[in-house]
Enzyme design. Structure first.
Site, PDB file in Angstrom:
ATOM      1  N   ASP A  27      77.683 -33.073 -26.052  1.00  0.00           N
ATOM      2  CA  ASP A  27      78.542 -31.901 -26.170  1.00  0.00           C
ATOM      3  C   ASP A  27      78.355 -31.221 -27.520  1.00  0.00           C
ATOM      4  OD1 ASP A  27      79.743 -34.009 -27.570  1.00  0.00           O
ATOM      5  OD2 ASP A  27      81.305 -34.281 -26.071  1.00  0.00           O
ATOM      6  N   ASN A  47      92.843 -40.158 -24.797  1.00  0.00           N
ATOM      7  CA  ASN A  47      93.385 -39.703 -23.509  1.00  0.00           C
ATOM      8  C   ASN A  47      92.428 -39.975 -22.358  1.00  0.00           C
ATOM      9  OD1 ASN A  47      91.372 -37.848 -23.915  1.00  0.00           O
ATOM     10  ND2 ASN A  47      92.667 -36.023 -23.798  1.00  0.00           N
ATOM     11  N   HIS A  57      89.188 -39.192 -22.208  1.00  0.00           N
ATOM     12  CA  HIS A  57      88.067 -38.266 -21.962  1.00  0.00           C
ATOM     13  C   HIS A  57      86.732 -38.938 -22.258  1.00  0.00           C
ATOM     14  CE1 HIS A  57      88.474 -36.427 -26.296  1.00  0.00           C
ATOM     15  NE2 HIS A  57      87.511 -37.324 -26.299  1.00  0.00           N
ATOM     16  N   GLU A  83      88.278 -33.443 -20.335  1.00  0.00           N
ATOM     17  CA  GLU A  83      89.669 -33.794 -20.582  1.00  0.00           C
ATOM     18  C   GLU A  83      90.363 -34.142 -19.257  1.00  0.00           C
ATOM     19  OE1 GLU A  83      90.336 -34.336 -23.517  1.00  0.00           O
ATOM     20  OE2 GLU A  83      89.951 -32.706 -24.921  1.00  0.00           O
TER      21      GLU A  83
HETATM   22  C1  F6R Z   1      81.678 -37.053 -28.656  1.00  0.00           C
HETATM   23  C2  F6R Z   1      82.452 -37.083 -27.423  1.00  0.00           C
HETATM   24  C3  F6R Z   1      83.831 -37.629 -27.352  1.00  0.00           C
HETATM   25  C4  F6R Z   1      84.074 -38.807 -28.275  1.00  0.00           C
HETATM   26  C5  F6R Z   1      85.536 -39.221 -28.204  1.00  0.00           C
HETATM   27  C6  F6R Z   1      85.860 -40.360 -29.153  1.00  0.00           C
HETATM   28  O1  F6R Z   1      80.369 -36.545 -28.408  1.00  0.00           O
HETATM   29  O2  F6R Z   1      81.961 -36.613 -26.447  1.00  0.00           O
HETATM   30  O3  F6R Z   1      84.090 -38.025 -26.021  1.00  0.00           O
HETATM   31  O4  F6R Z   1      83.257 -39.886 -27.906  1.00  0.00           O
HETATM   32  O5  F6R Z   1      86.346 -38.118 -28.532  1.00  0.00           O
HETATM   33  O6  F6R Z   1      85.742 -39.904 -30.466  1.00  0.00           O
HETATM   34  P1  F6R Z   1      85.696 -40.934 -31.681  1.00  0.00           P
HETATM   35  O7  F6R Z   1      84.508 -41.773 -31.461  1.00  0.00           O
HETATM   36  O8  F6R Z   1      85.564 -40.081 -32.909  1.00  0.00           O
HETATM   37  O9  F6R Z   1      86.959 -41.708 -31.603  1.00  0.00           O
END
Ligand code: F6R
Length: 263
Positions: A67, A136, A138, A143
């Protein structure tokens, strides 16, 4: 879905990296799916050490980021294009021209999303996808409410994601509110998936992933239908799993809870 619980974040990084490296050695010109955020940082560090030690060569591999934020300049230190360059491409010795990040700056985001999907297809799909998970539930920036059939597209980030991402930015007003993300169906196309999670903040999302009903309200639960997903978590991220589940995981794995082993 296989789940491995280990004591510390450093154990998670080392275990996940060993599994990823053993897959990559069988596909030296294959394709790696790259998550950003804090969860995979230790994994990339371990992989970089293997590259430095001459145990792994990813210089001919392709990479696709999961992303990118919408509207953030490419040169911004928190753009995922820059993060991937800094944390992955340079330390792992990947060829920059072989690593793609969705174009969150495109005037036509739908066209940029379609272009990304076709680039993924032309590359033959992803061999190993590295994932983190949001508190959450995702995956990517899919989301709660994201369809299991979703493909790469522009999305609005949830309030809890904005709050979590604020730690990467000096000022809250700078936190991007939108992203271009691979969809759930795009992620499920990967031949193998390795998800890592550390810390108590992820414990409820992990409980839903492991034991909750499959539901678009917890997007990561879609991974339960994937034939080759490995989930590597530390004790804190496993802390909401009930005792029965933890014992079952340990006995399926042939290890005592927390005992490191081979991937
Ligand atoms: C990042 C992504 C998100 C993160 C998630 C966890 O490319 O797609 O799904 O993996 O938000 O973020 P962290 O690892 O910072 O807790």
């Amino acid at each position: 879905m296989k789940i491995v619980v280990l004591p510390r974040p450093s154990d998670v990084a080392a275990f996940a990296a060993r599994r990823i490296a053993s897959d990559l050695r069988t596909t030296p010109t294959g394709t790696l799916g790259l998550a950003t955020g804090s969860s995979p940082v230790g994994v990339y560090r371990e992989l970089a050490l293997m590259v430095q030690a001459g145990e792994l060569d990813v210089s001919r591999m392709r990479g696709f980021a999961l992303d990118e934020y919408v509207g953030i300049p490419r040169e911004h230190p928190q753009s995922y294009a820059r993060v991937i360059e800094r944390d992955v491409v340079v330390p792992l010795g990947m060829e920059p021209g072989l690593v793609a990040v969705p174009d969150g700056r495109a005037a036509d985001l739908a066209a940029a999303a379609a272009h990304y999907e076709s680039a993924l297809r032309e590359a033959g799909g992803i061999d190993v996808q590295i994932l983190g998970i949001g508190a959450n539930g995702h995956i990517g920036f899919n989301e709660p409410g994201s369809a299991v059939t979703s493909r790469t597209r522009a999305v609005e980030l949830a309030e809890s994601t904005l709050a979590a991402n604020a730690r990467f930015f000096a000022d809250e007003s700078e936190v991007p509110r939108r992203a271009l993300t691979q969809g759930i169906a795009t992620i499920l196309d990967a031949r193998a998936i390795v998800l890592v999670a550390q810390g108590e903040g992820k414990a409820e999302a992990i409980r839903q992933l492991v034991d909750g009903a499959v539901s678009t309200q917890w997007p990561a639960t879609a991974l339960r239908s994937h034939p080759d997903t490995l989930v590597v978590i530390d004790d804190a991220a496993a802390s909401a799993l009930d005792h029965g589940t933890r014992s079952r995981l340990a006995s399926e794995d042939g290890r005592r809870p927390g005992e490191p082993g081979e991937p």
